[in-house]
Design an enzyme around this catalytic site. Structure first.
Site: not given
Length: 225
Positions: A7, A9
């Protein structure tokens, strides 16, 4: 080579790229400060709560891309990368990426952020594959329409499966690193799920499932064992 999925963020970045992009545009005078900041915070709160309507969020995020010419957008994005994104990149996150690269991992980012914001960040990390919200262009301008399924929640799984079929990849020995309970559908799919700086819901789930928990706070190496 085993897939190593990240991922973006609050995982590889110590912050949220789209949230920061909005703040940057407000500070640059491109967006109206009071209204844009309020909407940005509302949508981010819904994301954290797991109640976000991804299409509503995309409408807000894509409005400045539709309204402004590509040369201005590229100039602002370059400034954004240096002033907002670089400070979000910790040594621990770089170590995590480089450790898997050195071990021969097949690296990819899978993010709900749009491609305009996330592409230069993937390049900054030297990660060759990026699955993000893909944006339609027409005559070199953004149309505001999204191509395919947004890479959010179950959409990450759908896009990943499509990409693996197209490229001949599989999930044998795979890793996925994320901070968010929104990514539980993909965490449940990989062989090696890892919670990174997890939110409270993901932290509780990781504890119950005995998943590893990694802190990329700049204080310790993120290199895999």
């Amino acid at each position: 080579m085993a897939l190593v999925l990240y991922d973006l963020d609050n995982t590889l970045l110590a912050g949220d790229s789209e949230h920061a992009w909005c703040e940057f545009l407000v500070d640059a005078g491109v967006l109206d400060g009071e209204d844009a900041r309020a909407e940005n915070e509302r949508l981010y709160g819904e994301y954290e709560a797991g109640t976000l309507d991804i299409h509503e969020s995309l409408k807000f995020q894509l409005e400045p891309l539709i309204k402004h010419p590509p040369e201005a957008l590229r100039r602002w994005r370059k400034e954004f990368m240096s002033s907002r994104i670089e400070p979000m990149i910790t040594d621990a996150a770089v170590d995590l990426v480089e450790g898997h690269r050195d071990a021969g991992g097949d690296l990819a980012i899978v993010t709900a952020s749009n491609s305009f914001v996330s592409e230069p960040i993937a390049d900054r990390f030297g990660i060759p594959s990026l699955l993000s919200v893909e944006l339609e262009h027409h005559q070199h301008r953004y149309t505001g329409r999204v191509l395919g399924t947004p890479t959010f929640r179950e959409g990450k799984v759908k896009r990943l499966v499509e990409w693996m079929r197209k490229t001949g990849r599989n999930l044998a020995g795979s890793h996925f690193y994320t901070d968010s309970h929104n990514d539980l559908p993909l965490l449940e799919l990989v062989d090696n799920p890892v919670a990174v700086n997890p939110d409270p819901v993901l932290g509780a789930h990781a504890e119950a499932r005995e998943w590893p928990v990694l802190r990329l706070d700049g204080g310790a190496s993120g290199r895999p064992a």
